[in-house]
Design a protein around this motif. Structure first.
Motif, PDB file in Angstrom:
ATOM      1  N   LYS A 205       1.875  -4.685  -0.493  1.00 26.05           N
ATOM      2  CA  LYS A 205       1.964  -3.352   0.114  1.00 26.05           C
ATOM      3  C   LYS A 205       2.655  -2.371  -0.831  1.00 26.05           C
ATOM      4  O   LYS A 205       2.222  -1.220  -0.996  1.00 26.05           O
ATOM      5  CB  LYS A 205       2.731  -3.438   1.438  1.00 26.05           C
ATOM      6  CG  LYS A 205       3.054  -2.079   2.059  1.00 26.05           C
ATOM      7  CD  LYS A 205       4.019  -2.217   3.232  1.00 26.05           C
ATOM      8  CE  LYS A 205       4.451  -0.843   3.748  1.00 26.05           C
ATOM      9  NZ  LYS A 205       5.468  -0.948   4.824  1.00 26.05           N
ATOM     10  N   LEU A 206       3.719  -2.831  -1.486  1.00 30.65           N
ATOM     11  CA  LEU A 206       4.513  -1.955  -2.346  1.00 30.65           C
ATOM     12  C   LEU A 206       3.709  -1.477  -3.557  1.00 30.65           C
ATOM     13  O   LEU A 206       3.849  -0.327  -3.981  1.00 30.65           O
ATOM     14  CB  LEU A 206       5.775  -2.689  -2.804  1.00 30.65           C
ATOM     15  CG  LEU A 206       6.816  -1.856  -3.552  1.00 30.65           C
ATOM     16  CD1 LEU A 206       7.346  -0.738  -2.655  1.00 30.65           C
ATOM     17  CD2 LEU A 206       7.961  -2.739  -4.029  1.00 30.65           C
ATOM     18  N   GLN A 207       2.882  -2.355  -4.116  1.00 26.65           N
ATOM     19  CA  GLN A 207       2.060  -1.954  -5.251  1.00 26.65           C
ATOM     20  C   GLN A 207       1.200  -0.741  -4.906  1.00 26.65           C
ATOM     21  O   GLN A 207       1.068   0.191  -5.699  1.00 26.65           O
ATOM     22  CB  GLN A 207       1.185  -3.123  -5.699  1.00 26.65           C
ATOM     23  CG  GLN A 207       1.964  -4.260  -6.326  1.00 26.65           C
ATOM     24  CD  GLN A 207       1.147  -5.538  -6.443  1.00 26.65           C
ATOM     25  OE1 GLN A 207      -0.083  -5.492  -6.390  1.00 26.65           O
ATOM     26  NE2 GLN A 207       1.810  -6.657  -6.601  1.00 26.65           N
ATOM     27  N   ARG A 208       0.641  -0.749  -3.728  1.00 24.25           N
ATOM     28  CA  ARG A 208      -0.186   0.383  -3.288  1.00 24.25           C
ATOM     29  C   ARG A 208       0.647   1.652  -3.145  1.00 24.25           C
ATOM     30  O   ARG A 208       0.234   2.735  -3.575  1.00 24.25           O
ATOM     31  CB  ARG A 208      -0.863   0.046  -1.955  1.00 24.25           C
ATOM     32  CG  ARG A 208      -1.680   1.203  -1.369  1.00 24.25           C
ATOM     33  CD  ARG A 208      -2.306   0.810  -0.034  1.00 24.25           C
ATOM     34  NE  ARG A 208      -1.305   0.460   0.962  1.00 24.25           N
ATOM     35  CZ  ARG A 208      -0.641   1.365   1.711  1.00 24.25           C
ATOM     36  NH1 ARG A 208      -0.875   2.649   1.551  1.00 24.25           N
ATOM     37  NH2 ARG A 208       0.250   0.969   2.594  1.00 24.25           N
ATOM     38  N   ILE A 209       1.834   1.522  -2.555  1.00 19.74           N
ATOM     39  CA  ILE A 209       2.707   2.682  -2.345  1.00 19.74           C
ATOM     40  C   ILE A 209       3.109   3.305  -3.677  1.00 19.74           C
ATOM     41  O   ILE A 209       3.046   4.536  -3.861  1.00 19.74           O
ATOM     42  CB  ILE A 209       3.964   2.272  -1.544  1.00 19.74           C
ATOM     43  CG1 ILE A 209       3.575   1.870  -0.121  1.00 19.74           C
ATOM     44  CG2 ILE A 209       4.980   3.408  -1.519  1.00 19.74           C
ATOM     45  CD1 ILE A 209       4.732   1.266   0.666  1.00 19.74           C
ATOM     46  N   LEU A 210       3.494   2.471  -4.642  1.00 17.69           N
ATOM     47  CA  LEU A 210       3.976   2.994  -5.923  1.00 17.69           C
ATOM     48  C   LEU A 210       2.838   3.590  -6.738  1.00 17.69           C
ATOM     49  O   LEU A 210       2.993   4.645  -7.372  1.00 17.69           O
ATOM     50  CB  LEU A 210       4.678   1.889  -6.721  1.00 17.69           C
ATOM     51  CG  LEU A 210       5.899   1.234  -6.067  1.00 17.69           C
ATOM     52  CD1 LEU A 210       6.654   0.390  -7.095  1.00 17.69           C
ATOM     53  CD2 LEU A 210       6.835   2.256  -5.447  1.00 17.69           C
ATOM     54  N   ALA A 211       1.698   2.918  -6.743  1.00 14.82           N
ATOM     55  CA  ALA A 211       0.562   3.442  -7.499  1.00 14.82           C
ATOM     56  C   ALA A 211       0.107   4.784  -6.929  1.00 14.82           C
ATOM     57  O   ALA A 211      -0.206   5.721  -7.682  1.00 14.82           O
ATOM     58  CB  ALA A 211      -0.585   2.438  -7.483  1.00 14.82           C
ATOM     59  N   ARG A 212       0.086   4.899  -5.630  1.00 15.83           N
ATOM     60  CA  ARG A 212      -0.341   6.146  -4.996  1.00 15.83           C
ATOM     61  C   ARG A 212       0.646   7.274  -5.278  1.00 15.83           C
ATOM     62  O   ARG A 212       0.251   8.433  -5.438  1.00 15.83           O
ATOM     63  CB  ARG A 212      -0.482   5.932  -3.485  1.00 15.83           C
ATOM     64  CG  ARG A 212      -1.016   7.147  -2.736  1.00 15.83           C
ATOM     65  CD  ARG A 212      -1.281   6.829  -1.282  1.00 15.83           C
ATOM     66  NE  ARG A 212      -0.088   6.410  -0.577  1.00 15.83           N
ATOM     67  CZ  ARG A 212       0.010   6.319   0.752  1.00 15.83           C
ATOM     68  NH1 ARG A 212      -1.042   6.593   1.504  1.00 15.83           N
ATOM     69  NH2 ARG A 212       1.119   5.930   1.319  1.00 15.83           N
ATOM     70  N   ALA A 213       1.929   6.936  -5.351  1.00 18.84           N
ATOM     71  CA  ALA A 213       2.955   7.954  -5.577  1.00 18.84           C
ATOM     72  C   ALA A 213       3.008   8.417  -7.030  1.00 18.84           C
ATOM     73  O   ALA A 213       3.515   9.502  -7.328  1.00 18.84           O
ATOM     74  CB  ALA A 213       4.331   7.421  -5.165  1.00 18.84           C
ATOM     75  N   GLY A 214       2.507   7.599  -7.962  1.00 23.20           N
ATOM     76  CA  GLY A 214       2.506   7.986  -9.364  1.00 23.20           C
ATOM     77  C   GLY A 214       3.874   7.995 -10.015  1.00 23.20           C
ATOM     78  O   GLY A 214       4.083   8.685 -11.014  1.00 23.20           O
ATOM     79  N   ILE A 215       4.827   7.220  -9.473  1.00 27.89           N
ATOM     80  CA  ILE A 215       6.160   7.183 -10.073  1.00 27.89           C
ATOM     81  C   ILE A 215       6.176   6.225 -11.257  1.00 27.89           C
ATOM     82  O   ILE A 215       5.263   5.432 -11.464  1.00 27.89           O
ATOM     83  CB  ILE A 215       7.241   6.775  -9.053  1.00 27.89           C
ATOM     84  CG1 ILE A 215       7.082   5.302  -8.646  1.00 27.89           C
ATOM     85  CG2 ILE A 215       7.236   7.688  -7.855  1.00 27.89           C
ATOM     86  CD1 ILE A 215       8.292   4.743  -7.918  1.00 27.89           C
TER      87      ILE A 215
END
Length: 427
Positions: free
Chosen positions: A254-264
């Motif tokens: 789940k976290l991989q998706r959140i971070l990739a989407r956020a572009g951080i």
């Protein structure tokens, strides 16, 4: 026009000439086609954009053992030792130590540095000193400063006001340390405050995030979500994130998706965190690093940094980025040839993305003529043999040279010969 000749370039076959027009790169041409006064002969060595340090604490460098050693080796005792040491800080003390380590960085080919500076000091002594250092070194090193609330924003009396004052005094980025705050609610609020200050002053954000082995420390999801919702995509960084080494598979996915989407961006500090983390474990003992391979595969930008050079958290170091890359290879198990090339990128162009350097970085026509010449055939070779730059050039000016060295070996039954640790088939 001056000429850098006989250079290897990553991803290109053959040798090249690179024209240097003042403080800018000119044309990049096949060897023998460049024009201008011959300046540097790379002798077939690898020419790269300079190394980049995305995470260090220059205000704490060279203080290992002062006023005492970190006996437990833990992050928490390191913070306690530094709290004692910073009472004795003076302007000259900070300037002297930070400038000396920046000399080490430049000698190693690092010409862009992001340094966190502790602002949980009502006098802001270290911050004012580092602002002065930034101006002193600007002709050689591009230095970014992060206002870092070492003892918390909510949990340190007046922490939010000090952070705001640091922003007013001219830092480049705003920091936070949510896992150190007294409660999870304080941690979330501290990130909100940091983002508010960054937005108000048009600054980047770089937070120490989840630097703990607690699998329940999950502030990186908060940071990423705030970055996406506040428009700081690409300008926000989560440093350390060592709790990722303890997350379960379902949450990690789940976290991989959140971070990739956020572009951080993520910054891993393998030298320091391999030593600091896992101190409360028996065996098996966790590595205590972020999920480097997994996040790279998910499309998240990850870089490697030092964190510490001879301070209460890590007593060793010479400010060598290739040493960081080598340890990162071992710690994150980046042992395939392409992965080792990626480790080199994590102390060059990936780290440059963390600092937001954009078109101010890279070997390309029109960009600042800052580069290193490495006596290596490839990035893989440079990491493996830990080659020192023969030349370091900052905006068209030669700032460091390392003479060629060799080891003379006398072996039974053979004539004496030089040893350079290169495989015969790679010559």
């Amino acid at each position: 026009m001056r000429l850098l000749r006989n250079a290897r370039l990553h991803g290109r076959e053959g040798a090249y000439d690179i024209e240097i027009d003042g403080d800018r790169f000119g044309r990049v041409l096949p060897a023998g086609q460049g024009s201008g006064e011959e300046w540097i002969d790379a002798r077939g060595g690898l020419v790269s954009a300079p190394f980049v340090e995305p995470h260090v604490h220059l205000d704490t460098t060279l203080t290992a053992g002062e006023p005492r050693w970190n006996a437990s080796g833990s992050l928490w005792e390191g913070i306690a030792v530094w709290s004692e040491r910073k009472r004795a800080l003076t302007r000259d003390d900070v300037i002297s130590r930070a400038t000396e380590v920046l000399r080490w960085y430049a000698a190693n080919g690092v010409l862009h540095v992001r340094s966190h500076v502790d602002v949980t000091d009502p006098g802001l002594v270290a911050l004012d000193a580092m602002l002065e250092v930034r101006e002193r070194v600007r002709d050689v090193v591009d230095l970014q400063l992060v206002a870092f609330p070492q003892e918390g924003i909510r949990s340190f009396d007046g922490g939010a006001d000090l952070l705001a004052e640091a922003a007013r005094r001219g830092v480049d980025a705003v920091g936070a340390i949510p896992h150190f705050e007294d409660t999870r609610e304080d941690g979330v609020r501290s990130l909100e405050i940091a983002f508010e200050v960054a937005a108000e002053h048009g600054l980047m954000l770089d937070a120490h995030c989840d630097e703990i082995d607690d699998e329940q420390s999950r502030f990186v999801e908060v940071l990423a979500t705030l970055a996406r919702r506040t428009g700081l995509r690409g300008r926000a960084t989560a440093s350390h994130t060592t709790a990722m080494g303890s997350y379960n598979g379902a949450y990690s996915y789940k976290l991989q998706r959140i971070l990739a989407r956020a572009g951080i961006n993520l910054v891993s500090n393998p030298l320091a965190n391999l030593c600091l983390q896992g101190r409360f474990d028996g065996y098996p003992k966790r590595r205590g690093l972020t999920q480097v391979k997994e996040m790279l595969a998910a499309g998240v930008n990850v870089a490697f940094g030092h964190d510490d050079v001879m301070d209460p958290w890590f007593p060793l170091g010479t400010a060598s980025p290739l040493q960081v890359a080598l340890v990162g290879v071992a710690a994150a198990q980046l042992t395939g040839p392409a992965e080792i090339d990626e480790a080199f990128a994590m102390v060059t162009e990936r780290a440059a993305r963390v600092l937001g350097l954009g078109d101010r970085y890279g070997v390309a026509e029109g960009r600042p003529a800052s580069f290193v010449v490495l006596p290596a055939a490839s990035r893989f070779d440079a990491v493996r043999r830990q080659t020192r730059p023969t030349h370091v050039v900052s905006r068209g000016r030669l700032v460091a040279e390392t003479p060629a060295t060799s080891t003379r070996l006398t072996w039974p039954g053979e004539d004496p010969r030089d040893i350079d640790f290169v495989r015969d088939r790679d010559r």
